[in-house]
Write a protein that holds these residues in place. Structure first.
Motif, PDB file in Angstrom:
ATOM      1  N   ALA A   1     -51.201  26.168   2.999  1.00 49.27           N
ATOM      2  CA  ALA A   1     -52.537  24.510   2.461  1.00 49.27           C
ATOM      3  C   ALA A   1     -51.198  23.212   2.509  1.00 49.27           C
ATOM      4  CB  ALA A   1     -52.943  24.926   1.966  1.00 49.27           C
ATOM      5  N   GLU A   2     -49.729  24.100   2.260  1.00 48.08           N
ATOM      6  CA  GLU A   2     -48.649  23.507   1.853  1.00 48.08           C
ATOM      7  C   GLU A   2     -48.365  21.465   2.909  1.00 48.08           C
ATOM      8  OE1 GLU A   2     -47.028  23.422  -0.400  1.00 48.08           O
ATOM      9  OE2 GLU A   2     -48.369  25.681  -1.445  1.00 48.08           O
ATOM     10  N   GLN A   3     -48.050  20.941   2.775  1.00 43.69           N
ATOM     11  CA  GLN A   3     -47.910  19.851   3.530  1.00 43.69           C
ATOM     12  C   GLN A   3     -45.992  19.541   3.766  1.00 43.69           C
ATOM     13  OE1 GLN A   3     -50.305  17.425   3.264  1.00 43.69           O
ATOM     14  NE2 GLN A   3     -51.731  18.746   1.928  1.00 43.69           N
ATOM     15  N   SER A   4     -45.437  20.214   3.186  1.00 46.59           N
ATOM     16  CA  SER A   4     -44.097  20.154   4.131  1.00 46.59           C
ATOM     17  C   SER A   4     -43.275  21.132   2.972  1.00 46.59           C
ATOM     18  CB  SER A   4     -43.859  18.906   2.699  1.00 46.59           C
ATOM     19  OG  SER A   4     -42.262  19.048   3.242  1.00 46.59           O
ATOM     20  N   LEU A   5     -42.081  21.361   3.875  1.00 47.58           N
ATOM     21  CA  LEU A   5     -41.510  22.344   3.238  1.00 47.58           C
ATOM     22  C   LEU A   5     -39.976  21.997   3.483  1.00 47.58           C
ATOM     23  CD1 LEU A   5     -41.448  26.034   2.508  1.00 47.58           C
ATOM     24  CD2 LEU A   5     -41.174  26.100   5.251  1.00 47.58           C
ATOM     25  N   LEU A   6     -38.857  22.613   2.754  1.00 52.59           N
ATOM     26  CA  LEU A   6     -37.826  22.406   2.794  1.00 52.59           C
ATOM     27  C   LEU A   6     -37.298  23.072   3.176  1.00 52.59           C
ATOM     28  CD1 LEU A   6     -37.187  18.911  -0.318  1.00 52.59           C
ATOM     29  CD2 LEU A   6     -37.979  18.784   2.440  1.00 52.59           C
ATOM     30  N   VAL A   7     -36.017  23.007   4.077  1.00 54.22           N
ATOM     31  CA  VAL A   7     -35.103  24.044   4.165  1.00 54.22           C
ATOM     32  C   VAL A   7     -33.533  23.607   3.871  1.00 54.22           C
ATOM     33  CG1 VAL A   7     -33.800  25.953   6.196  1.00 54.22           C
ATOM     34  CG2 VAL A   7     -36.413  24.543   5.476  1.00 54.22           C
ATOM     35  N   PHE A   8     -32.797  24.575   2.989  1.00 53.77           N
ATOM     36  CA  PHE A   8     -31.649  23.760   2.658  1.00 53.77           C
ATOM     37  C   PHE A   8     -30.727  25.132   2.729  1.00 53.77           C
ATOM     38  CE2 PHE A   8     -31.724  20.663  -1.136  1.00 53.77           C
ATOM     39  CZ  PHE A   8     -32.594  20.435  -1.126  1.00 53.77           C
ATOM     40  N   GLY A   9     -29.625  24.478   3.498  1.00 53.09           N
ATOM     41  CA  GLY A   9     -28.775  25.531   4.112  1.00 53.09           C
ATOM     42  C   GLY A   9     -27.305  24.398   4.051  1.00 53.09           C
ATOM     43  N   ARG A  10     -25.980  25.218   4.582  1.00 48.64           N
ATOM     44  CA  ARG A  10     -24.691  25.001   4.931  1.00 48.64           C
ATOM     45  C   ARG A  10     -23.660  25.351   5.702  1.00 48.64           C
ATOM     46  NH1 ARG A  10     -23.353  23.407  -1.309  1.00 48.64           N
ATOM     47  NH2 ARG A  10     -22.298  22.450  -0.391  1.00 48.64           N
ATOM     48  N   GLY A  11     -22.453  24.738   5.505  1.00 48.03           N
ATOM     49  CA  GLY A  11     -21.852  25.692   6.690  1.00 48.03           C
ATOM     50  C   GLY A  11     -21.969  26.095   8.351  1.00 48.03           C
TER      51      GLY A  11
END
Ligand code: UD1
Ligand code: BG6
Length: 371
Positions: free
Chosen positions: A224-234
């Motif tokens: 039921a979430e409105q949004s999802l962030l995904v953090f990555g690097r390299g």
């Protein structure tokens, strides 16, 4: 034919051990008197000298194909020493960005028919660059109009959201980096480790697919979430972009892939105890920086889901409220192939649980042949 699967996307996610095996078939070899481990890309062998002499390599693509190219940028720069720049096809065309005779332009496209990528190819040909295609479709416009190239041989992909073509593109581009990099004594151990890593990759993908139920459980929590962030690097910056793209395009949930190094320049303002955030923190040269990102997100009460290498749960998780996705560790430049799989599974299950069409997402087409 979906076999015993309910959807093409599900089938294509689960057949990645086989599609990757086909992609590599006949291309991992031993070379020279030392019989050192190497790669052979038949479609490129007559052009490698020219590519090695180029001043720059420019990757050009759209959507998932762009993300696949982005995973290969670090290893290609490391092994070849040639600067690599990235272009989204439409943006190159909008700007009429400079392309030179001394450039090698690499066009990445699953279908080989995407309008913007094709127009960018015509533009690069007009400007005299050496044009290389990486495509899944023999006889496609990109395969026909490039000077040379590599077929990824992933087999037909039916689901609109690209899954198995993405991982095969990454593998081909890792092989491309090995081929362009050439055999120097100084990087022999590194090269051989990558070739060994390629050999064991299908089995490692088979292992990570065992997270299917765990990803379904996670999808249930996020339904039921409105949004999802995904953090990555390299190496896994592209994984963050691609994971977010999957969630957005099939589960119809807002999702954004974020370069973790940019966290303090905006994204941190979004963090609270409600917004779910996936942080990719598998073992590589960026690991300790990602540990610090996790600490900082935790200090702002971020709702964390951390993807880490097997056995690292205790060292990455700041509290019991943090969820962990443990994945098998492989060579750093191949880790994006492993790390995307749980995110593909998450996007798939989220979509089914939310009741949307997985194989034909609203408003999207498999191949975008108009501008
Ligand atoms: C080729 C054969 C394969 C055979 C193998 C045996 C084809 C399509 N492939 O594979 O069936 O098992 O030899 O050695 O017949 N190309 C482009 N642009 C692209 C993609 C490819 O110009 O975007 C060109 C390549 O430069 C090459 C040809 O198409 O000339 C075939 O490419 P690829 O299938 O990748 O070559 P091989 O792996 O050698
Ligand atoms: C479309 C597809 O948007 O085109 C995506 O829905 C794909 O899955 C993109 O990544 C680029 O396609 P191609 O065929 O050029 O790789």
């Amino acid at each position: 034919n979906k076999g015993h699967y309910e959807h093409y996307m599900q089938k294509e996610i689960h057949e990645q051990p086989e599609s990757l095996t086909t992609t590599m078939r006949g291309r991992l070899i031993r070379r020279g008197s030392s019989k050192s481990k190497s790669v052979l890309l038949g479609g490129l062998k007559d052009h490698l000298k020219t590519i090695r002499r180029s001043r720059r390599i420019v990757f050009i693509g759209c959507g998932t194909s762009y993300n696949a190219a982005l995973t290969a940028r670090p290893i290609l720069e490391e092994l070849s020493g040639i600067p690599v720049t990235m272009e989204i096809a439409s943006d190159l065309l909008d700007r009429e960005g400079p392309i030179y005779r001394e450039d090698t332009a690499v066009f990445v496209s699953q279908s080989g028919e995407t309008a913007d990528t094709l127009l960018a190819l015509q533009y690069a040909l007009d400007n005299g660059a050496l044009c290389v295609g990486i495509t899944n479709t023999v006889g496609s416009a990109i395969a026909r109009n490039t000077h040379c190239g590599v077929h990824i041989n992933a087999g037909a992909e039916i689901g609109v959201a690209s899954t198995k073509a993405y991982t095969s593109q990454i593998v081909v581009m890792a092989m491309l980096a090995l081929a362009i990099g050439g055999d120097t004594i100084s990087n022999q151990a590194r090269r051989e480790a990558i070739v060994d890593g390629l050999h064991e990759l299908p089995n490692k993908v088979r292992e990570v697919l065992e997270l299917d139920q765990e990803m379904k459980d996670l999808a249930n929590l996020l339904i039921a979430e409105q949004s999802l962030l995904v953090f990555g690097r390299g190496y896994n910056y592209a994984t963050a972009l691609e994971g977010a793209l999957k969630v957005k395009e099939v589960a119809l949930m807002h999702s954004e892939g974020i370069l973790a190094g940019e966290m303090k320049h905006g994204p941190l303002a979004l963090v609270d105890e409600n917004l779910p955030i996936v942080v990719i923190a598998t073992r590589d040269v960026c690991f300790s920086k990602q540990q610090s990102v996790i600490q900082q997100l935790h200090a702002r009460r971020g709702r964390l889901i951390v993807m880490c290498s097997e056995g690292d749960a205790a060292s990455v998780c700041p509290s019991e409220s943090c969820r962990v996705i443990e994945v098998p560790q492989v060579q750093d430049c191949l880790q994006p192939v492993i790390n995307i799989v749980p995110l593909q599974l998450l996007a798939y299950h989220l979509t089914v649980l939310r009741g949307f069409n997985v194989d034909q997402p609203r408003n999207l087409a498999k191949s975008v042949t108009t501008q």
